[in-house]
Design a protein around this motif. Structure first.
Motif, short mmCIF file in Angstrom:
data_model
loop_
_atom_site.label_atom_id
_atom_site.label_comp_id
_atom_site.label_asym_id
_atom_site.label_seq_id
_atom_site.Cartn_x
_atom_site.Cartn_y
_atom_site.Cartn_z
N SER A 134 -83.99 67.65 -99.87
CA SER A 134 -83.36 67.82 -98.56
C SER A 134 -81.84 67.88 -98.69
CB SER A 134 -83.75 66.65 -97.64
OG SER A 134 -83.17 66.83 -96.36
N TRP A 135 -81.25 68.86 -98.05
CA TRP A 135 -79.79 68.98 -98.07
C TRP A 135 -79.16 67.92 -97.16
CZ3 TRP A 135 -75.35 69.76 -99.95
CH2 TRP A 135 -74.22 69.98 -99.14
N ASP A 136 -79.51 67.93 -95.88
CA ASP A 136 -78.82 67.07 -94.92
C ASP A 136 -79.79 66.19 -94.11
OD1 ASP A 136 -80.04 68.94 -93.37
OD2 ASP A 136 -78.22 69.78 -92.51
N GLY A 137 -81.03 66.08 -94.59
CA GLY A 137 -82.01 65.27 -93.87
C GLY A 137 -82.89 66.10 -92.97
N VAL A 138 -82.47 67.34 -92.68
CA VAL A 138 -83.23 68.22 -91.79
C VAL A 138 -83.54 69.55 -92.48
CG1 VAL A 138 -83.24 69.37 -89.54
CG2 VAL A 138 -82.09 67.17 -89.79
N HIS A 139 -82.55 70.08 -93.20
CA HIS A 139 -82.72 71.37 -93.88
C HIS A 139 -82.99 71.16 -95.37
CE1 HIS A 139 -80.04 72.05 -90.37
NE2 HIS A 139 -80.88 73.06 -90.18
N PHE A 140 -83.83 72.03 -95.94
CA PHE A 140 -84.09 71.96 -97.37
C PHE A 140 -82.88 72.45 -98.16
CE2 PHE A 140 -88.64 72.61 -95.97
CZ PHE A 140 -89.03 71.33 -96.27
#
Ligand SMILES: *[C@@H]1O[C@H](CO)[C@@H](O)[C@H](O)[C@H]1NC(C)=O
Length: 176
Positions: A134-140
């Protein structure tokens, strides 16, 4: 329904993405800390059950569509398995050992803080995003998206390409 719209517009090959394992997303892990967690993946059981319920209903609908349109290639992109496999066996795919934390975010569980989202003052970014799902907790991350693309290509290649083209396509996006 949008599948019928694209088929009516002349699509011959349609790849339909399934639901991701919601319970493995850092944002939802942070929100559902007290929920039941799967011992193998660490993901929130109830949310993953919901995603699987969705995917079963989606596949039932795809089955009906294939019967109604036998000349078309109606394919399923199994995002759920691609991401779950990565969370359960991160090392196998080049990810770090504890994959369910965001690369970028505020200091809190899973490196996800609703009031200090990636990019806000005081948040941190990991050294190597390619080790994180996960990049930011929402986006991969790009690495996780590559993993999804490679898994999807591998499963659906026999329908889409001849064998040598399939391998070339997988090399282009950097599949192992
Ligand atoms: C989340 O971020 C806010 C704002 O920076 C901070 O006040 C709070 O302590 C953080 N929460 C946790 C659990 O670290």
């Amino acid at each position: 329904m949008c599948m019928q719209v694209v088929i009516a517009a002349g699509a011959r090959t349609v790849l339909v993405p399934g639901m991701i394992p919601l319970g493995c997303e850092p944002q939802l892990l942070a929100l559902y800390k007290s929920g039941e967690h799967d011992p193998e993946s660490g993901c929130v059981t109830e949310l993953n059950d919901l995603a699987q319920l969705h995917n079963r209903a989606l596949n039932a609908m795809l089955h009906e569509l294939r019967l109604a349109h036998p000349g078309l290639a109606i394919l399923y992109a199994d995002l759920y398995s691609a991401i779950t496999d990565t969370i359960v066996s991160p090392r196998k795919y080049g990810f770090r050992n504890m994959p369910s934390a965001a690369c970028c975010g505020g200091s809190a569980a899973y490196n996800f803080n609703m009031t200090a989202f990636c990019g806000a003052a005081g948040t941190t970014t990991c050294m190597d995003p390619s080790e994180y799902v996960s990049w930011d907790g929402v986006h991969f991350t790009e690495a996780a998206n590559r993993r999804i693309a490679c898994a999807t290509l591998k499963i659906n290649s026999p329908t889409l390409f001849n064998p040598s083209t399939a391998e070339a396509r997988q090399r282009v996006i950097g599949c192992a």
